[in-house]
Design a protein around this motif. Structure first.
Motif, PDB file in Angstrom:
ATOM      1  N   HIS A  66       0.825  -1.221   0.000  1.00  0.00           N
ATOM      2  CA  HIS A  66       0.000   0.000   0.000  1.00  0.00           C
ATOM      3  C   HIS A  66       0.856   1.267   0.000  1.00  0.00           C
ATOM      4  CE1 HIS A  66      -3.707   2.261   0.624  1.00  0.00           C
ATOM      5  NE2 HIS A  66      -3.106   2.940   1.590  1.00  0.00           N
ATOM      6  N   ASP A  83       0.952  10.898   5.278  1.00  0.00           N
ATOM      7  CA  ASP A  83       0.191  10.701   4.043  1.00  0.00           C
ATOM      8  C   ASP A  83      -0.889   9.637   4.206  1.00  0.00           C
ATOM      9  OD1 ASP A  83       1.796  12.556   2.801  1.00  0.00           O
ATOM     10  OD2 ASP A  83       3.109  11.070   1.837  1.00  0.00           O
ATOM     11  N   TYR A  84      -0.864   8.918   5.331  1.00  0.00           N
ATOM     12  CA  TYR A  84      -1.828   7.831   5.563  1.00  0.00           C
ATOM     13  C   TYR A  84      -2.542   8.010   6.905  1.00  0.00           C
ATOM     14  CZ  TYR A  84       1.152   5.922   1.923  1.00  0.00           C
ATOM     15  OH  TYR A  84       1.867   5.759   0.759  1.00  0.00           O
ATOM     16  N   ASN A 122      -5.679   8.134   7.699  1.00  0.00           N
ATOM     17  CA  ASN A 122      -6.933   7.402   7.925  1.00  0.00           C
ATOM     18  C   ASN A 122      -6.840   5.919   7.561  1.00  0.00           C
ATOM     19  OD1 ASN A 122      -8.380   9.821   8.670  1.00  0.00           O
ATOM     20  ND2 ASN A 122      -8.319  10.380   6.500  1.00  0.00           N
ATOM     21  N   LEU A 123      -5.616   5.439   7.429  1.00  0.00           N
ATOM     22  CA  LEU A 123      -5.436   4.042   7.058  1.00  0.00           C
ATOM     23  C   LEU A 123      -6.068   3.120   8.102  1.00  0.00           C
ATOM     24  CD1 LEU A 123      -4.035   2.271   4.890  1.00  0.00           C
ATOM     25  CD2 LEU A 123      -2.108   2.063   6.482  1.00  0.00           C
ATOM     26  N   LYS A 124      -6.770   2.094   7.630  1.00  0.00           N
ATOM     27  CA  LYS A 124      -7.422   1.148   8.544  1.00  0.00           C
ATOM     28  C   LYS A 124      -7.473  -0.222   7.888  1.00  0.00           C
ATOM     29  CE  LYS A 124     -11.880   3.113   7.114  1.00  0.00           C
ATOM     30  NZ  LYS A 124     -11.225   4.289   6.559  1.00  0.00           N
ATOM     31  N   ILE A 138      -2.211   0.605  13.472  1.00  0.00           N
ATOM     32  CA  ILE A 138      -3.289   0.809  12.502  1.00  0.00           C
ATOM     33  C   ILE A 138      -4.607   0.337  13.116  1.00  0.00           C
ATOM     34  CG2 ILE A 138      -4.144   0.226  10.194  1.00  0.00           C
ATOM     35  CD1 ILE A 138      -1.225  -0.437   9.437  1.00  0.00           C
ATOM     36  N   ASP A 168     -13.244   2.627  -0.530  1.00  0.00           N
ATOM     37  CA  ASP A 168     -12.555   3.373   0.523  1.00  0.00           C
ATOM     38  C   ASP A 168     -11.052   3.213   0.305  1.00  0.00           C
ATOM     39  OD1 ASP A 168     -11.456   4.450   2.799  1.00  0.00           O
ATOM     40  OD2 ASP A 168     -12.923   3.565   4.174  1.00  0.00           O
ATOM     41  N   LYS A 169     -10.411   4.247  -0.197  1.00  0.00           N
ATOM     42  CA  LYS A 169      -8.990   4.162  -0.532  1.00  0.00           C
ATOM     43  C   LYS A 169      -8.107   3.976   0.691  1.00  0.00           C
ATOM     44  CE  LYS A 169      -8.314   9.204  -0.585  1.00  0.00           C
ATOM     45  NZ  LYS A 169      -7.497   9.249   0.638  1.00  0.00           N
ATOM     46  N   ASP A 170      -8.656   4.267   1.869  1.00  0.00           N
ATOM     47  CA  ASP A 170      -7.880   4.117   3.098  1.00  0.00           C
ATOM     48  C   ASP A 170      -8.110   2.776   3.779  1.00  0.00           C
ATOM     49  OD1 ASP A 170      -6.719   6.760   3.096  1.00  0.00           O
ATOM     50  OD2 ASP A 170      -8.713   7.516   3.589  1.00  0.00           O
ATOM     51  N   ALA A 171      -8.989   1.941   3.239  1.00  0.00           N
ATOM     52  CA  ALA A 171      -9.319   0.657   3.868  1.00  0.00           C
ATOM     53  C   ALA A 171      -8.560  -0.482   3.208  1.00  0.00           C
ATOM     54  CB  ALA A 171     -10.823   0.407   3.788  1.00  0.00           C
TER      55      ALA A 171
END
Length: 407
Positions: A93, A127-128, A130-132, A154, A206-209
């Motif tokens: 990612h 830059d990440y 909201n990564l989950k 995370i 969801d680009k952060d999921a």
């Protein structure tokens, strides 16, 4: 012939050829996942037991049990697949293609946190923000995912079926530091396959999921394959321990639980690859299913991947009505037999192992229940060459946990 034991003659001569043997630059014996596991805190190989009295009772040569009840402090083998798959997924990612480079060049044994990986990759962790990670589980998988995600810093959302024991839910939630692991319960009456659909929908768009699952479907294959790679650590440990205990002997039979099929795929690939020596012979693989979700048996009978309806069972981790799409081709060609057991049989096997000083959960004890069932059936026993020369290894995939004993 019993309907609870499905023999698969097609597996007799099948050999698994790992994709990496096609490359002259990669050794087929290299196990990068094990190198990664060795680098994690609290890593220790799990024990293997020589059950001599049970072997005599079942009239087989040797009976060994690989006890997966203490991986990184968790009561299941699942953490082997979860840690490696999450590590690889996060590296991918953030654009870190040289995932092995971090392990070999890190300073002071740095943990593979998101912040440390970003630093090594030359990107900003900010830059990440909201990564989950999103997943679903019937227990052990979700807890393992939550543990690794917490170590990496995370947050995680774990979807679970409504019938999950409250204690299990609490254990999953407890793995996230500072509330980073949330457990979302899908409506009562729904099962694991329903939870898979919910997790898929929540991750879509969801680009952060990051959806991290141990079951594959069309278009979602890479991460489940990394899960399978992670399970190799258990198998290489078992090889070394059995060879040491039995003066170089190799298993003639391996028995493994089969839910969605990922760990059964790992075991089948391992034992159906080239034997350790020309005199070793070929190991027979027996996959065990619960009678509430015997999708492998249905698939072997029809010759195509077949989903089945599920219902409640104490063998929660095996209660999957659909096989992983990447597991099915391997299981179809390589599994020598599929053995279906019920809750009463699994519960009785738990009690037998307890008398041997082994605390096993229902899924882990199901392997002994399956062996006992086959040994009591003369036709199946003979077909599978279970005799006084056999070296049988049971993969007991979980430690004792709370469950309601069957009536």
């Amino acid at each position: 012939m019993s309907t609870s034991v499905h023999l698969n003659p097609a597996a007799k001569d099948w050999k698994y050829i790992p994709p990496n043997v096609l490359s002259s630059h990669t050794s087929p014996n290299l196990n990068p996942a094990q190198t990664f596991h060795d680098s994690l805190p609290d890593f220790q190989p799990t024990p293997i037991y020589n059950l001599e009295s049970l072997a005599r009772e079942l009239k087989i040569g040797f009976l060994l049990l690989k006890h997966e009840s203490g991986r990184f402090g968790l009561p299941s083998f699942k953490v082997l697949g979860a840690t490696w798959a999450i590590y690889r997924t996060v590296c991918e990612h953030i654009g870190l293609s040289n995932h092995s480079g971090f392990l070999s060049h890190r300073e002071n044994h740095e943990l593979p946190t998101l912040q440390n990986l970003c630093r090594y990759a030359g990107v900003d962790p900010q830059d990440y923000p909201n990564l989950k990670i999103i997943t679903c589980t019937e227990g052990n998988w979700g807890r393992a995912v939550a543990r690794m995600a917490s170590l990496m810093g995370i947050p995680t959302t774990v979807y679970v079926p409504g019938y999950m024991h409250p204690t299990t839910r609490a254990l999953i939630a407890s793995e996230g530091s500072h509330g980073t692991a949330s457990v979302d319960v899908i409506p009562a009456g729904n099962y694991y396959d329903d939870a898979v659909e919910v997790a898929q929908k929540q991750a879509e768009g969801d680009k952060d999921a990051l959806l991290v699952m141990d079951i594959s479907w069309e278009g979602y294959e890479a991460i489940p394959q990394w899960v399978v790679e992670g399970y190799r650590t258990m198998l290489t440990e078992a090889d070394a321990a059995i060879s040491y205990l039995l003066n170089g002997k190799h298993p003639t039979h391996a028995i493994i639980p089969c839910g969605c099929g990922s760990v059964a795929q790992a075991v089948t690939q391992h034992y159906k690859a080239t034997p350790p020596s020309p005199s070793s012979g070929r190991t027979k693989v027996l996959a065990v299913e619960t009678n509430t979700a015997a999708c492998l048996r249905a698939s072997l009978q029809t010759g195509k991947m077949t989903a089945v309806p599920t219902s409640e069972t104490i063998m929660n981790g095996m209660n999957c009505g659909t096989l992983s799409t990447t597991a099915w081709p391997v299981l179809q060609k390589g599994v020598d037999a599929c053995v279906v057991v019920n809750d009463v049989e699994a519960h009785e096997a738990i009690q037998v192992l307890a008398r041997e000083g082994i605390n096993a959960g229902p899924c882990g004890a199901a392997t002994l229940a399956a062996l006992k069932k086959v040994c009591e059936m003369q036709t199946e026993r003979t077909s599978l060459c279970l005799n006084e020369d056999s070296v049988v290894v049971l993969y007991c995939t979980e430690g004792l946990r709370e469950y309601t004993p069957p009536v």
